[in-house]
Design a protein around this motif. Structure first.
Motif, PDB file in Angstrom:
ATOM      1  N   CYS A 162      17.985  -7.632 -14.908  1.00  0.00           N
ATOM      2  CA  CYS A 162      18.819  -7.286 -16.059  1.00  0.00           C
ATOM      3  C   CYS A 162      19.887  -8.327 -16.363  1.00  0.00           C
ATOM      4  CB  CYS A 162      19.484  -5.936 -15.822  1.00  0.00           C
ATOM      5  SG  CYS A 162      18.327  -4.572 -15.610  1.00  0.00           S
ATOM      6  N   THR A 163      20.617  -8.726 -15.320  1.00  0.00           N
ATOM      7  CA  THR A 163      21.747  -9.628 -15.513  1.00  0.00           C
ATOM      8  C   THR A 163      22.118 -10.264 -14.170  1.00  0.00           C
ATOM      9  OG1 THR A 163      24.082  -9.764 -16.144  1.00  0.00           O
ATOM     10  CG2 THR A 163      23.341  -7.695 -15.200  1.00  0.00           C
ATOM     11  N   TYR A 164      22.732 -11.440 -14.241  1.00  0.00           N
ATOM     12  CA  TYR A 164      23.221 -12.104 -13.025  1.00  0.00           C
ATOM     13  C   TYR A 164      24.707 -11.799 -12.799  1.00  0.00           C
ATOM     14  CZ  TYR A 164      18.926 -14.824 -12.563  1.00  0.00           C
ATOM     15  OH  TYR A 164      17.611 -15.204 -12.366  1.00  0.00           O
ATOM     16  N   TRP A 165      25.236 -10.850 -13.527  1.00  0.00           N
ATOM     17  CA  TRP A 165      26.677 -10.600 -13.551  1.00  0.00           C
ATOM     18  C   TRP A 165      27.277 -10.407 -12.163  1.00  0.00           C
ATOM     19  CZ3 TRP A 165      30.446  -7.113 -12.244  1.00  0.00           C
ATOM     20  CH2 TRP A 165      31.660  -7.230 -12.910  1.00  0.00           C
ATOM     21  N   TRP A 166      26.580  -9.682 -11.278  1.00  0.00           N
ATOM     22  CA  TRP A 166      27.143  -9.331  -9.975  1.00  0.00           C
ATOM     23  C   TRP A 166      27.157 -10.499  -8.974  1.00  0.00           C
ATOM     24  CZ3 TRP A 166      29.906  -5.422  -8.085  1.00  0.00           C
ATOM     25  CH2 TRP A 166      29.981  -4.234  -8.829  1.00  0.00           C
ATOM     26  N   PHE A 167      26.373 -11.528  -9.203  1.00  0.00           N
ATOM     27  CA  PHE A 167      26.181 -12.525  -8.150  1.00  0.00           C
ATOM     28  C   PHE A 167      27.422 -13.382  -7.912  1.00  0.00           C
ATOM     29  CE2 PHE A 167      21.996 -11.086  -9.174  1.00  0.00           C
ATOM     30  CZ  PHE A 167      21.365 -11.063  -7.936  1.00  0.00           C
ATOM     31  N   GLU A 168      28.185 -13.655  -8.943  1.00  0.00           N
ATOM     32  CA  GLU A 168      29.415 -14.434  -8.729  1.00  0.00           C
ATOM     33  C   GLU A 168      30.461 -13.666  -7.932  1.00  0.00           C
ATOM     34  OE1 GLU A 168      32.999 -16.626 -11.192  1.00  0.00           O
ATOM     35  OE2 GLU A 168      31.139 -16.136 -12.244  1.00  0.00           O
ATOM     36  N   PRO A 169      30.792 -12.423  -8.317  1.00  0.00           N
ATOM     37  CA  PRO A 169      31.762 -11.703  -7.500  1.00  0.00           C
ATOM     38  C   PRO A 169      31.282 -11.433  -6.077  1.00  0.00           C
ATOM     39  CG  PRO A 169      30.893 -10.282  -9.245  1.00  0.00           C
ATOM     40  CD  PRO A 169      30.460 -11.679  -9.552  1.00  0.00           C
ATOM     41  N   MET A 170      29.976 -11.231  -5.874  1.00  0.00           N
ATOM     42  CA  MET A 170      29.483 -11.019  -4.512  1.00  0.00           C
ATOM     43  C   MET A 170      29.607 -12.294  -3.682  1.00  0.00           C
ATOM     44  SD  MET A 170      28.899  -7.853  -4.545  1.00  0.00           S
ATOM     45  CE  MET A 170      28.274  -7.669  -2.895  1.00  0.00           C
ATOM     46  N   ALA A 171      29.409 -13.452  -4.310  1.00  0.00           N
ATOM     47  CA  ALA A 171      29.616 -14.720  -3.600  1.00  0.00           C
ATOM     48  C   ALA A 171      31.085 -14.877  -3.215  1.00  0.00           C
ATOM     49  CB  ALA A 171      29.161 -15.887  -4.472  1.00  0.00           C
ATOM     50  N   LYS A 172      31.990 -14.457  -4.107  1.00  0.00           N
ATOM     51  CA  LYS A 172      33.423 -14.518  -3.813  1.00  0.00           C
ATOM     52  C   LYS A 172      33.778 -13.579  -2.661  1.00  0.00           C
ATOM     53  CE  LYS A 172      37.363 -16.350  -5.193  1.00  0.00           C
ATOM     54  NZ  LYS A 172      37.569 -17.808  -5.201  1.00  0.00           N
ATOM     55  N   LEU A 173      33.203 -12.389  -2.686  1.00  0.00           N
ATOM     56  CA  LEU A 173      33.431 -11.442  -1.595  1.00  0.00           C
ATOM     57  C   LEU A 173      32.959 -12.022  -0.263  1.00  0.00           C
ATOM     58  CD1 LEU A 173      32.525  -7.784  -2.688  1.00  0.00           C
ATOM     59  CD2 LEU A 173      34.718  -8.650  -1.872  1.00  0.00           C
ATOM     60  N   GLU A 174      31.838 -12.729  -0.299  1.00  0.00           N
ATOM     61  CA  GLU A 174      31.315 -13.311   0.937  1.00  0.00           C
ATOM     62  C   GLU A 174      32.248 -14.403   1.467  1.00  0.00           C
ATOM     63  OE1 GLU A 174      27.178 -15.252   2.675  1.00  0.00           O
ATOM     64  OE2 GLU A 174      27.154 -13.997   0.874  1.00  0.00           O
ATOM     65  N   GLU A 175      32.871 -15.141   0.568  1.00  0.00           N
ATOM     66  CA  GLU A 175      33.855 -16.142   1.003  1.00  0.00           C
ATOM     67  C   GLU A 175      35.011 -15.469   1.732  1.00  0.00           C
ATOM     68  OE1 GLU A 175      35.281 -18.592  -2.142  1.00  0.00           O
ATOM     69  OE2 GLU A 175      33.272 -19.107  -2.870  1.00  0.00           O
ATOM     70  N   PHE A 176      35.506 -14.371   1.162  1.00  0.00           N
ATOM     71  CA  PHE A 176      36.605 -13.645   1.805  1.00  0.00           C
ATOM     72  C   PHE A 176      36.169 -13.092   3.153  1.00  0.00           C
ATOM     73  CE2 PHE A 176      38.120 -12.567  -2.740  1.00  0.00           C
ATOM     74  CZ  PHE A 176      38.768 -13.794  -2.827  1.00  0.00           C
ATOM     75  N   TRP A 177      34.946 -12.570   3.204  1.00  0.00           N
ATOM     76  CA  TRP A 177      34.421 -12.014   4.452  1.00  0.00           C
ATOM     77  C   TRP A 177      34.348 -13.087   5.544  1.00  0.00           C
ATOM     78  CZ3 TRP A 177      29.771 -13.638   6.580  1.00  0.00           C
ATOM     79  CH2 TRP A 177      29.343 -12.935   7.719  1.00  0.00           C
ATOM     80  N   LYS A 178      33.925 -14.294   5.187  1.00  0.00           N
ATOM     81  CA  LYS A 178      33.855 -15.377   6.175  1.00  0.00           C
ATOM     82  C   LYS A 178      35.234 -15.707   6.735  1.00  0.00           C
ATOM     83  CE  LYS A 178      29.625 -17.773   4.761  1.00  0.00           C
ATOM     84  NZ  LYS A 178      29.030 -19.026   4.222  1.00  0.00           N
ATOM     85  N   LYS A 179      36.237 -15.652   5.861  1.00  0.00           N
ATOM     86  CA  LYS A 179      37.604 -15.881   6.348  1.00  0.00           C
ATOM     87  C   LYS A 179      38.018 -14.783   7.317  1.00  0.00           C
ATOM     88  CE  LYS A 179      39.327 -18.528   2.387  1.00  0.00           C
ATOM     89  NZ  LYS A 179      40.299 -18.576   1.266  1.00  0.00           N
ATOM     90  N   MET A 180      37.567 -13.570   7.063  1.00  0.00           N
ATOM     91  CA  MET A 180      37.886 -12.468   7.979  1.00  0.00           C
ATOM     92  C   MET A 180      37.164 -12.628   9.307  1.00  0.00           C
ATOM     93  SD  MET A 180      37.987  -9.195   5.427  1.00  0.00           S
ATOM     94  CE  MET A 180      38.314  -9.532   3.691  1.00  0.00           C
ATOM     95  N   GLU A 181      35.942 -13.184   9.282  1.00  0.00           N
ATOM     96  CA  GLU A 181      35.253 -13.506  10.538  1.00  0.00           C
ATOM     97  C   GLU A 181      36.096 -14.486  11.351  1.00  0.00           C
ATOM     98  OE1 GLU A 181      31.833 -13.042  12.072  1.00  0.00           O
ATOM     99  OE2 GLU A 181      32.258 -11.140  11.069  1.00  0.00           O
ATOM    100  N   PHE A 182      36.654 -15.461  10.664  1.00  0.00           N
ATOM    101  CA  PHE A 182      37.507 -16.437  11.343  1.00  0.00           C
ATOM    102  C   PHE A 182      38.769 -15.764  11.875  1.00  0.00           C
ATOM    103  CE2 PHE A 182      40.623 -19.915  11.532  1.00  0.00           C
ATOM    104  CZ  PHE A 182      39.923 -20.821  12.312  1.00  0.00           C
ATOM    105  N   MET A 183      39.313 -14.810  11.122  1.00  0.00           N
ATOM    106  CA  MET A 183      40.500 -14.095  11.571  1.00  0.00           C
ATOM    107  C   MET A 183      40.215 -13.290  12.841  1.00  0.00           C
ATOM    108  SD  MET A 183      41.963 -12.905   7.846  1.00  0.00           S
ATOM    109  CE  MET A 183      43.487 -12.143   8.388  1.00  0.00           C
ATOM    110  N   THR A 184      39.014 -12.710  12.927  1.00  0.00           N
ATOM    111  CA  THR A 184      38.625 -11.995  14.145  1.00  0.00           C
ATOM    112  C   THR A 184      38.577 -12.949  15.324  1.00  0.00           C
ATOM    113  OG1 THR A 184      37.294 -10.439  12.840  1.00  0.00           O
ATOM    114  CG2 THR A 184      36.879 -10.510  15.194  1.00  0.00           C
ATOM    115  N   SER A 185      38.051 -14.151  15.099  1.00  0.00           N
ATOM    116  CA  SER A 185      37.982 -15.135  16.190  1.00  0.00           C
ATOM    117  C   SER A 185      39.380 -15.553  16.638  1.00  0.00           C
ATOM    118  CB  SER A 185      37.166 -16.362  15.747  1.00  0.00           C
ATOM    119  OG  SER A 185      37.878 -17.148  14.801  1.00  0.00           O
TER     120      SER A 185
END
Length: 510
Positions: free
Chosen positions: A401-424
């Protein structure tokens, strides 16, 4: 835990009811029965039916064209849902349309809206016909909103309140999201749906923010469950309350049964009362064996409304006819934790605990206080399991239907990776010699339950992506286990499997 307790209570009630019934059926009524309308009026008065000829012809045309368009572009999907720890494919195929950035969760599955076109939003669809179809759904949404307000006023279910612009305000909420290819951290606006005196007004209980579209061809189904209490016959959707709605809000449904021959009639047990060739909405008072149920025929273009608290006090099911059927089910989804605005706001809160040294550019944590660690790690889990894994578990379906969600999900994944680093970084602090045992114990006790939860949920989601049902789906719908990485992936600060880390922390506590 609360959800599990509710499911156990529901199952206990169901088994008790079936035991009381034994081999007998509960009574139910159809329009053929003399007392049908009286029982409807006295026991089911909050169920309103609008016949097709009471609805504007031009609305029928654009909405029915929209259904056909979504089907033409293969935009209906069976959901792989989770019930009592097992995965099931829904017999009904669905697609969620609604406000940009909104989600709707049912049966442990979070669906993501294909955004309908709204002013000030740049939404690119994969085909111009899909834009037209989504626009038709907004038109239907506005119409149903107005009808709902009118019906509630007539039945005196709510205080009279000025709502001439309710249809517009319901989808022009004060939020900012990804537009024109640019994203931003968004303000948490969950207060829009926080229970309060304002949220009990007509506006908040009738401003539909999304619709769940359904499609099913019963003749293509090898098996449909039999209705268990009344003997009503084949069910397309079992008895249920709709989930994840603003309390006391109405659900409005547009029904479209397709034309066609019934010559391929399925073998179905004799059903007294209701015509098995026609689709029906079944209604019963929740866990009540004294009040007769209702089976109300649904014809092409009919609409029905479950007003006020009917969805809470009663249960409904959909009884299959013989022809393919579409429906558009408009809801006021409870979105306090289900929008991009909310989850980006949570990420912003979590990342406030990460700081960068202005000289060395080294990253460190601002605080190791127990409540801060718990908050950040809880958000970490929420992003991973309520958003990233839910989204990718549905494969590449949204690209239809649309690629609308893929940009915000990529942004969310960036934030999640930073949180992985915060756990470390938290784990590094636990290993420092200068930390007292008391300090280490305090940090570990705050961290360990959330790491255990993360480990168990990763195992569960990995297994779900590999189950037989998952791998049997078409490639573009096949669940993807994401995020996933191997232990030697240098881009990730921690391993995917946390078992060894958890074991070492437990040893430190001994």
């Amino acid at each position: 835990m609360k959800r599990q307790a509710g499911a156990r209570e529901k199952e206990a009630k169901k088994q008790k009811l079936l035991e009381e019934l034994g081999e007998s059926w509960l009574p139910y009524l159809t329009p053929r029965d003399a007392e049908f309308h009286q029982v409807w009026k006295t026991k089911y008065s909050k169920l309103l039916l609008r016949k097709a000829d009471q609805i504007p012809k031009e609305l029928h045309y654009v909405v029915q064209e929209a259904f056909v368009t979504f089907q033409k572009h293969d935009c209906f999907f069976q959901d792989l849902v989770r019930i009592k720890g097992k995965d099931f494919l829904t017999p009904v195929s669905r697609i969620l349309i609604g406000n940009p950035g909104y989600t709707y969760k049912y049966l442990n599955t979070r669906l993501f809206t294909v955004p309908w076109p709204i002013d000030d939003y740049e939404i690119k669809y994969c085909h111009p016909e899909l834009f037209t179809a989504c626009k038709a759904l907004i038109k239907l949404n506005d119409y149903l909103n107005i009808e709902t307000v009118q019906a509630l006023r007539e039945q005196n279910l709510c205080e009279t309140k000025e709502t001439e612009d309710a249809a517009v305000t319901g989808r022009k909420q004060d939020f900012v999201t990804f537009t024109k290819g640019k994203g931003s951290l968004l303000k948490d606006q969950s207060t829009l749906y926080t229970p309060s005196s304002d949220c009990t007004t007509l506006k908040y209980r009738t401003s539909y923010n999304l619709t769940l579209l359904n499609y099913m061809d019963p003749l293509q189904m090898t098996y449909l469950k039999q209705e268990p209490y009344f003997g009503m016959g084949n069910m397309a959707v079992s008895w249920h309350h709709d989930e994840n709605l603003v309390e006391g809000s109405t659900v409005a449904v547009y029904n479209y049964s397709c034309k066609g021959s019934a010559s391929g009639k399925v073998n179905e047990p004799d059903v007294k009362g209701r015509d098995p060739a026609e689709w029906h909405i079944g209604l019963k008072v929740a866990w009540d064996i004294k009040t007769p149920g209702l089976a109300i025929p649904l014809h092409r273009g009919d609409c029905y409304f479950m007003l006020d608290d009917l969805n809470m006090t009663h249960q409904h099911c959909v009884l299959a006819g013989l022809q393919p059927r579409f429906s558009s089910t408009h809801r006021v989804a409870e979105c306090s934790r289900g929008t991009l605005e909310y989850i980006f706001g949570q990420c912003e809160v979590a990342l406030q605990n990460l700081q960068t040294d202005p000289v060395s550019a080294a990253l460190s944590l601002k605080s190791l206080e127990v409540q801060v660690v718990k908050k950040v790690e809880g958000i970490h889990n929420e992003v991973e399991f309520e958003w990233l894994r839910q989204f990718w578990f549905q494969g590449k379906r949204y690209k239809k239907c649309t690629y609308w969600w893929f940009e915000p999900m990529a942004k969310l994944e960036e934030f999640w990776k930073k949180m992985e680093f915060m756990t470390s970084l938290v784990l590094c602090e636990v290993g420092k010699r200068e930390r007292t045992m008391e300090q280490k114990t305090e940090i570990i006790n705050s961290l360990l339950p959330l790491l255990n939860e993360r480990q168990e949920l990763r195992k569960e989601w990995t297994a779900r992506c590999q189950c037989q049902l998952a791998v049997s789906l078409p490639e573009d719908q096949r669940p993807k286990c994401h995020p996933f990485w191997k232990d030697d992936d240098s881009s990730m600060p921690l391993p995917y499997d946390l078992e060894e880390i958890i074991a070492n922390l437990q040893i430190l506590l001994e």
